[in-house]
Motif scaffolding. Structure first.
Motif, PDB file in Angstrom:
ATOM      1  N   ILE A   1       3.675   9.411  -0.187  1.00 59.40           N
ATOM      2  CA  ILE A   1       4.383  10.393  -0.999  1.00 59.40           C
ATOM      3  C   ILE A   1       3.554  11.664  -0.954  1.00 59.40           C
ATOM      4  CG2 ILE A   1       5.219  10.993  -3.301  1.00 59.40           C
ATOM      5  CD1 ILE A   1       5.499   8.013  -3.841  1.00 59.40           C
ATOM      6  N   SER A   2       4.185  12.769  -0.590  1.00 57.93           N
ATOM      7  CA  SER A   2       3.472  14.034  -0.450  1.00 57.93           C
ATOM      8  C   SER A   2       3.718  14.926  -1.656  1.00 57.93           C
ATOM      9  CB  SER A   2       3.929  14.752   0.824  1.00 57.93           C
ATOM     10  OG  SER A   2       3.330  16.035   0.907  1.00 57.93           O
ATOM     11  N   THR A   3       2.636  15.533  -2.155  1.00 62.13           N
ATOM     12  CA  THR A   3       2.749  16.463  -3.283  1.00 62.13           C
ATOM     13  C   THR A   3       2.831  17.910  -2.801  1.00 62.13           C
ATOM     14  OG1 THR A   3       0.329  16.575  -3.460  1.00 62.13           O
ATOM     15  CG2 THR A   3       1.474  14.905  -4.796  1.00 62.13           C
ATOM     16  N   SER A   4       2.953  18.101  -1.484  1.00 61.55           N
ATOM     17  CA  SER A   4       3.067  19.446  -0.912  1.00 61.55           C
ATOM     18  C   SER A   4       4.113  19.393   0.189  1.00 61.55           C
ATOM     19  CB  SER A   4       1.718  19.920  -0.372  1.00 61.55           C
ATOM     20  OG  SER A   4       1.295  19.100   0.709  1.00 61.55           O
ATOM     21  N   GLU A   5       4.070  20.342   1.089  1.00 59.07           N
ATOM     22  CA  GLU A   5       5.048  20.382   2.174  1.00 59.07           C
ATOM     23  C   GLU A   5       4.657  19.470   3.330  1.00 59.07           C
ATOM     24  OE1 GLU A   5       5.581  24.424   3.301  1.00 59.07           O
ATOM     25  OE2 GLU A   5       6.571  24.994   1.414  1.00 59.07           O
ATOM     26  N   PHE A   6       3.494  18.836   3.245  1.00 58.35           N
ATOM     27  CA  PHE A   6       3.062  17.923   4.307  1.00 58.35           C
ATOM     28  C   PHE A   6       4.089  16.813   4.495  1.00 58.35           C
ATOM     29  CE2 PHE A   6       1.219  13.862   5.512  1.00 58.35           C
ATOM     30  CZ  PHE A   6       0.588  14.176   6.701  1.00 58.35           C
ATOM     31  N   LYS A   7       4.401  16.526   5.755  1.00 60.78           N
ATOM     32  CA  LYS A   7       5.338  15.451   6.056  1.00 60.78           C
ATOM     33  C   LYS A   7       5.042  14.919   7.444  1.00 60.78           C
ATOM     34  CE  LYS A   7      10.321  14.432   6.128  1.00 60.78           C
ATOM     35  NZ  LYS A   7      10.312  13.459   5.017  1.00 60.78           N
ATOM     36  N   ASP A   8       4.950  13.601   7.570  1.00 60.01           N
ATOM     37  CA  ASP A   8       4.830  12.977   8.876  1.00 60.01           C
ATOM     38  C   ASP A   8       5.786  11.792   8.917  1.00 60.01           C
ATOM     39  OD1 ASP A   8       3.646  10.944   7.424  1.00 60.01           O
ATOM     40  OD2 ASP A   8       1.664  11.116   8.351  1.00 60.01           O
ATOM     41  N   GLU A   9       5.688  10.972   9.964  1.00 61.13           N
ATOM     42  CA  GLU A   9       6.644   9.880  10.131  1.00 61.13           C
ATOM     43  C   GLU A   9       6.516   8.794   9.063  1.00 61.13           C
ATOM     44  OE1 GLU A   9       5.872   7.482  13.667  1.00 61.13           O
ATOM     45  OE2 GLU A   9       3.867   8.364  13.794  1.00 61.13           O
ATOM     46  N   PHE A  10       5.409   8.797   8.297  1.00 56.75           N
ATOM     47  CA  PHE A  10       5.202   7.796   7.258  1.00 56.75           C
ATOM     48  C   PHE A  10       5.561   8.318   5.860  1.00 56.75           C
ATOM     49  CE2 PHE A  10       2.438   6.665  10.767  1.00 56.75           C
ATOM     50  CZ  PHE A  10       2.660   5.301  10.904  1.00 56.75           C
ATOM     51  N   THR A  11       5.929   9.582   5.763  1.00 63.27           N
ATOM     52  CA  THR A  11       6.238  10.185   4.468  1.00 63.27           C
ATOM     53  C   THR A  11       7.628   9.765   4.010  1.00 63.27           C
ATOM     54  OG1 THR A  11       4.877  12.102   5.055  1.00 63.27           O
ATOM     55  CG2 THR A  11       6.361  12.337   3.173  1.00 63.27           C
TER      56      THR A  11
ATOM     57  N   ILE B   1       0.837  -1.192   0.000  1.00 61.42           N
ATOM     58  CA  ILE B   1       0.000   0.000   0.000  1.00 61.42           C
ATOM     59  C   ILE B   1       0.874   1.245   0.000  1.00 61.42           C
ATOM     60  CG2 ILE B   1      -1.787   1.249   1.272  1.00 61.42           C
ATOM     61  CD1 ILE B   1      -2.195  -1.755   2.597  1.00 61.42           C
ATOM     62  N   ILE B   2       0.529   2.212  -0.843  1.00 59.91           N
ATOM     63  CA  ILE B   2       1.210   3.501  -0.881  1.00 59.91           C
ATOM     64  C   ILE B   2       0.155   4.594  -0.950  1.00 59.91           C
ATOM     65  CG2 ILE B   2       1.480   3.386  -3.392  1.00 59.91           C
ATOM     66  CD1 ILE B   2       3.986   5.055  -1.005  1.00 59.91           C
ATOM     67  N   ALA B   3       0.322   5.640  -0.166  1.00 54.07           N
ATOM     68  CA  ALA B   3      -0.643   6.746  -0.155  1.00 54.07           C
ATOM     69  C   ALA B   3      -0.023   7.982  -0.786  1.00 54.07           C
ATOM     70  CB  ALA B   3      -1.090   7.052   1.268  1.00 54.07           C
ATOM     71  N   VAL B   4      -0.804   8.687  -1.590  1.00 55.42           N
ATOM     72  CA  VAL B   4      -0.397   9.971  -2.159  1.00 55.42           C
ATOM     73  C   VAL B   4      -1.210  11.044  -1.446  1.00 55.42           C
ATOM     74  CG1 VAL B   4      -0.358  11.425  -4.219  1.00 55.42           C
ATOM     75  CG2 VAL B   4       0.228   8.987  -4.383  1.00 55.42           C
ATOM     76  N   VAL B   5      -0.528  11.930  -0.732  1.00 51.20           N
ATOM     77  CA  VAL B   5      -1.200  12.940   0.071  1.00 51.20           C
ATOM     78  C   VAL B   5      -0.687  14.326  -0.302  1.00 51.20           C
ATOM     79  CG1 VAL B   5      -1.502  11.315   1.976  1.00 51.20           C
ATOM     80  CG2 VAL B   5       0.502  12.818   1.947  1.00 51.20           C
ATOM     81  N   GLY B   6      -1.382  15.339   0.150  1.00 44.87           N
ATOM     82  CA  GLY B   6      -0.958  16.710  -0.129  1.00 44.87           C
ATOM     83  C   GLY B   6      -2.137  17.648  -0.089  1.00 44.87           C
ATOM     84  N   THR B   7      -1.851  18.935  -0.144  1.00 42.70           N
ATOM     85  CA  THR B   7      -2.916  19.929  -0.126  1.00 42.70           C
ATOM     86  C   THR B   7      -3.609  19.987  -1.478  1.00 42.70           C
ATOM     87  OG1 THR B   7      -1.260  21.618  -0.652  1.00 42.70           O
ATOM     88  CG2 THR B   7      -1.830  21.331   1.671  1.00 42.70           C
ATOM     89  N   LYS B   8      -4.712  20.723  -1.539  1.00 40.94           N
ATOM     90  CA  LYS B   8      -5.532  20.807  -2.739  1.00 40.94           C
ATOM     91  C   LYS B   8      -4.752  21.424  -3.910  1.00 40.94           C
ATOM     92  CE  LYS B   8     -10.154  22.336  -4.171  1.00 40.94           C
ATOM     93  NZ  LYS B   8     -11.370  23.073  -3.749  1.00 40.94           N
TER      94      LYS B   8
ATOM     95  N   THR C   1      -3.957  13.596  -7.916  1.00 40.95           N
ATOM     96  CA  THR C   1      -4.549  12.682  -8.905  1.00 40.95           C
ATOM     97  C   THR C   1      -3.580  12.426 -10.047  1.00 40.95           C
ATOM     98  OG1 THR C   1      -6.795  13.442  -8.376  1.00 40.95           O
ATOM     99  CG2 THR C   1      -6.494  12.308 -10.471  1.00 40.95           C
ATOM    100  N   THR C   2      -2.891  13.466 -10.483  1.00 42.79           N
ATOM    101  CA  THR C   2      -1.895  13.306 -11.554  1.00 42.79           C
ATOM    102  C   THR C   2      -0.815  12.321 -11.144  1.00 42.79           C
ATOM    103  OG1 THR C   2      -2.269  15.557 -12.358  1.00 42.79           O
ATOM    104  CG2 THR C   2      -0.192  14.509 -12.971  1.00 42.79           C
ATOM    105  N   LEU C   3      -0.332  12.461  -9.900  1.00 35.00           N
ATOM    106  CA  LEU C   3       0.715  11.551  -9.435  1.00 35.00           C
ATOM    107  C   LEU C   3       0.196  10.132  -9.284  1.00 35.00           C
ATOM    108  CD1 LEU C   3       3.593  11.118  -8.539  1.00 35.00           C
ATOM    109  CD2 LEU C   3       2.940  11.786  -6.216  1.00 35.00           C
ATOM    110  N   VAL C   4      -1.029   9.977  -8.777  1.00 35.27           N
ATOM    111  CA  VAL C   4      -1.605   8.637  -8.645  1.00 35.27           C
ATOM    112  C   VAL C   4      -1.653   7.949 -10.007  1.00 35.27           C
ATOM    113  CG1 VAL C   4      -3.734   7.346  -8.187  1.00 35.27           C
ATOM    114  CG2 VAL C   4      -2.939   9.057  -6.551  1.00 35.27           C
TER     115      VAL C   4
END
Length: 236
Positions: free
Chosen positions: A106-116, A3-10, A15-18
């Motif tokens: 994988i974050s598409t913005s500056e969001f970062k946590d321990e799983f990024t 499982i891999i999650a793509v996260v980030g702000t609006k 969606t492009t990265l997914v």
């Protein structure tokens, strides 16, 4: 199933990265599913299935050139992943959104946590950067973890294994207690099985089914066996 999650702000290209990740994984020979966090309804109200739901149907299934199931309830991520895992033998599931999930991200913005495991600029990503990102996904993603803390992976706890995997220090892809062969759910809750119980259920059920003349009913192989047991006192 990793499982891999793509996260980030609006509007940062989630969606492009997914779609890029899915296409690249498929190109490399993997089977892939996706999950999207959405605040919208799945059915269009004016379509027949939307009318079925509006009439009060709790589950609506559409069967045709494609098959879909719409459930009139919000399901948590783990239940959705378990359902996908049981229905289809996937190599990867790519999640869009759900930044609170505890899988490699994988974050598409500056969001970062321990799983990024990476922050990327989707709009300036070339083929080389995409390939490097997929290599990182292959190296650091992992499957569902059962929290048995069985230590069979060589780590003291499942959390230790997960964090070692995220940091590129663990070779295993899955928690050693995880098995796609035997899954136990009680009232829609996944119950972790230790190796002894899992092997016992596997061999016992398979042995009994093999004694039946399943081929007479068109079941020549035993690739997947589904057994549902309801409590006989459930409706008392």
């Amino acid at each position: 199933m990793r499982i891999i999650a793509v996260v980030g702000t609006k509007n940062t290209g989630k969606t492009t990265l997914v779609t890029k990740i899915v296409a690249e994984l498929v190109e490399r020979g993997f089977s892939v599913g996706t999950v999207k966090h959405t605040h919208h309804q799945f059915d269009l109200p004016e379509r027949d299935t939307g009318k079925h739901k509006a009439a009060g149907a709790e589950i609506v299934a559409g069967i045709g050139s494609e098959t879909f199931i719409s459930i009139k309830d919000s399901m948590d991520l783990e239940k959705v992943l378990l359902m996908m895992k049981f229905m289809k033998d996937l190599d990867f599931v790519v999640i869009e959104g759900l930044k609170e999930s505890k899988y490699a991200k994988i974050s598409t913005s500056e969001f970062k946590d321990e799983f990024t495991i990476a922050n990327v600029d989707v709009f300036n990503m070339d083929d080389a950067k995409l390939s490097t990102t997929i290599d990182l996904v292959l190296d650091r993603s992992f499957g569902m973890v059962n929290d048995l803390n069985c230590k069979k992976c060589g780590y003291e706890s499942c959390d230790d294994f997960v964090h070692a995997k995220l940091q590129g220090r663990a070779d295993a892809v899955y928690c050693r207690s995880e098995s796609d062969r035997v899954i136990l759910k009680i009232n829609d809750t996944m119950i972790p099985l230790n190796p002894f119980v899992r092997t016992f259920i596997d061999e016992t059920v398979l042995g009994m089914v093999k004694s039946l003349k399943t081929d007479e009913f068109g079941a020549e192989n035993l690739n997947k066996i589904e057994l549902l047991i309801r409590d006989k006192h459930e409706n008392d």
